[in-house]
Motif scaffolding. Sequence first.
Motif, mmCIF file in Angstrom:
data_model
loop_
_atom_site.group_PDB
_atom_site.id
_atom_site.type_symbol
_atom_site.label_atom_id
_atom_site.label_comp_id
_atom_site.label_asym_id
_atom_site.label_seq_id
_atom_site.Cartn_x
_atom_site.Cartn_y
_atom_site.Cartn_z
ATOM 1 N N GLY A 50 0.308 10.386 10.420
ATOM 2 C CA GLY A 50 1.360 10.778 9.500
ATOM 3 C C GLY A 50 1.004 11.939 8.588
ATOM 4 N N ARG A 51 2.043 12.421 7.915
ATOM 5 C CA ARG A 51 1.920 13.431 6.860
ATOM 6 C C ARG A 51 2.778 12.945 5.698
ATOM 7 N NH1 ARG A 51 0.113 18.635 7.615
ATOM 8 N NH2 ARG A 51 -0.756 19.018 9.676
ATOM 9 N N PHE A 52 2.185 12.927 4.522
ATOM 10 C CA PHE A 52 2.863 12.344 3.364
ATOM 11 C C PHE A 52 2.745 13.280 2.166
ATOM 12 C CE2 PHE A 52 0.852 9.234 6.096
ATOM 13 C CZ PHE A 52 1.908 8.427 6.458
ATOM 14 N N LEU A 53 3.848 13.499 1.493
ATOM 15 C CA LEU A 53 3.808 14.286 0.261
ATOM 16 C C LEU A 53 3.366 13.410 -0.900
ATOM 17 C CD1 LEU A 53 7.122 16.365 0.552
ATOM 18 C CD2 LEU A 53 4.781 17.093 1.087
ATOM 19 N N ILE A 77 -3.571 1.833 10.934
ATOM 20 C CA ILE A 77 -4.423 2.969 11.302
ATOM 21 C C ILE A 77 -3.600 4.039 12.013
ATOM 22 C CG2 ILE A 77 -6.329 3.703 12.792
ATOM 23 C CD1 ILE A 77 -7.625 0.929 12.175
ATOM 24 N N LYS A 78 -2.826 3.637 12.982
ATOM 25 C CA LYS A 78 -2.023 4.601 13.748
ATOM 26 C C LYS A 78 -1.052 5.349 12.841
ATOM 27 C CE LYS A 78 1.122 4.991 17.648
ATOM 28 N NZ LYS A 78 1.837 4.302 18.723
ATOM 29 N N THR A 115 -5.931 11.248 6.297
ATOM 30 C CA THR A 115 -4.551 11.633 6.563
ATOM 31 C C THR A 115 -4.203 12.862 5.741
ATOM 32 O OG1 THR A 115 -2.291 10.785 6.778
ATOM 33 C CG2 THR A 115 -3.464 10.221 4.748
ATOM 34 N N TYR A 116 -3.050 13.419 6.033
ATOM 35 C CA TYR A 116 -2.511 14.514 5.218
ATOM 36 C C TYR A 116 -1.700 13.873 4.098
ATOM 37 C CZ TYR A 116 -3.857 17.550 9.063
ATOM 38 O OH TYR A 116 -4.563 18.223 10.022
ATOM 39 N N ILE A 117 -2.150 14.062 2.860
ATOM 40 C CA ILE A 117 -1.483 13.456 1.713
ATOM 41 C C ILE A 117 -1.475 14.443 0.555
ATOM 42 C CG2 ILE A 117 -3.634 12.232 1.091
ATOM 43 C CD1 ILE A 117 -0.251 10.725 0.366
ATOM 44 N N GLY A 118 -0.281 14.744 0.057
ATOM 45 C CA GLY A 118 -0.154 15.645 -1.072
ATOM 46 C C GLY A 118 0.828 16.761 -0.784
ATOM 47 N N PHE A 119 1.235 17.442 -1.844
ATOM 48 C CA PHE A 119 2.221 18.503 -1.685
ATOM 49 C C PHE A 119 1.662 19.882 -2.000
ATOM 50 C CE2 PHE A 119 2.882 16.202 -5.638
ATOM 51 C CZ PHE A 119 2.705 17.189 -6.595
ATOM 52 N N ASN A 120 0.432 19.957 -2.486
ATOM 53 C CA ASN A 120 -0.193 21.263 -2.701
ATOM 54 C C ASN A 120 -0.571 21.863 -1.347
ATOM 55 O OD1 ASN A 120 -0.094 21.121 -5.562
ATOM 56 N ND2 ASN A 120 -1.897 19.802 -5.545
ATOM 57 N N GLU A 170 -3.204 23.320 -0.131
ATOM 58 C CA GLU A 170 -4.504 22.930 0.424
ATOM 59 C C GLU A 170 -4.506 21.487 0.907
ATOM 60 O OE1 GLU A 170 -4.710 22.368 -4.073
ATOM 61 O OE2 GLU A 170 -4.043 23.987 -2.770
ATOM 62 N N GLU A 171 -3.686 20.626 0.293
ATOM 63 C CA GLU A 171 -3.593 19.230 0.721
ATOM 64 C C GLU A 171 -2.842 19.101 2.050
ATOM 65 O OE1 GLU A 171 -3.460 16.590 -3.306
ATOM 66 O OE2 GLU A 171 -1.709 17.856 -2.943
ATOM 67 N N GLN A 172 -1.954 20.024 2.315
ATOM 68 C CA GLN A 172 -1.170 19.980 3.547
ATOM 69 C C GLN A 172 -1.913 20.590 4.731
ATOM 70 O OE1 GLN A 172 2.741 21.556 2.780
ATOM 71 N NE2 GLN A 172 3.211 19.951 1.317
ATOM 72 N N GLU A 173 -3.016 21.269 4.452
ATOM 73 C CA GLU A 173 -3.787 21.920 5.504
ATOM 74 C C GLU A 173 -5.024 21.121 5.922
ATOM 75 O OE1 GLU A 173 -4.735 25.798 4.033
ATOM 76 O OE2 GLU A 173 -2.622 26.358 3.830
ATOM 77 N N LYS A 174 -5.488 20.228 5.075
ATOM 78 C CA LYS A 174 -6.729 19.514 5.345
ATOM 79 C C LYS A 174 -6.536 18.023 5.075
ATOM 80 C CE LYS A 174 -11.591 19.458 4.015
ATOM 81 N NZ LYS A 174 -12.582 19.858 3.032
ATOM 82 N N GLN A 175 -6.986 17.202 6.030
ATOM 83 C CA GLN A 175 -6.890 15.766 5.832
ATOM 84 C C GLN A 175 -7.791 15.317 4.685
ATOM 85 O OE1 GLN A 175 -7.764 14.066 9.731
ATOM 86 N NE2 GLN A 175 -5.591 13.601 9.961
#
Length: 124
Positions: free
Chosen positions: A71-74, A65-66, A17-22, A24-29
């Motif tokens: 999702g995208r999470f900071l 899973i879904k 998933t997309y996790i993080g606020f940096n 590079e974290e927002q661009e790559k799962q």
Amino acid sequence: MPISYATIRITNLRLRTYIGFNPEEQEKQQDVVINVEIQYPADKATQTDQVENALNYKSINKSIIKHVEQGRFLLLEKLVSDVLAICCDHPWVRYAQVTIDKPHALRFADSVSLTLEKHQNFEE
């Protein structure tokens, strides 16, 4: 009659998933590892051996899973909270605990993890 509680464990559910606020974290799962524990009263299931009297852990797993994969999470806190809410969605659930690991989040550490739990009381 005393209540028998069943404990369901989903162990090491590995998702991306997309996790993080940096940036590079927002661009790559990234990989996350999810561990869930759910308790519910299982008297009817143990006495009747009927599917409709048991908590459907397969549907809970599919919902997790879904939600995680779409999702995208900071924050890890938000992701864990969302998964905990999915686990507690069924009215039979009396207790749930969710731990999510974010492997390689810190240099020199295998992972960072966060755990949340919820107790739900009910009247018999």
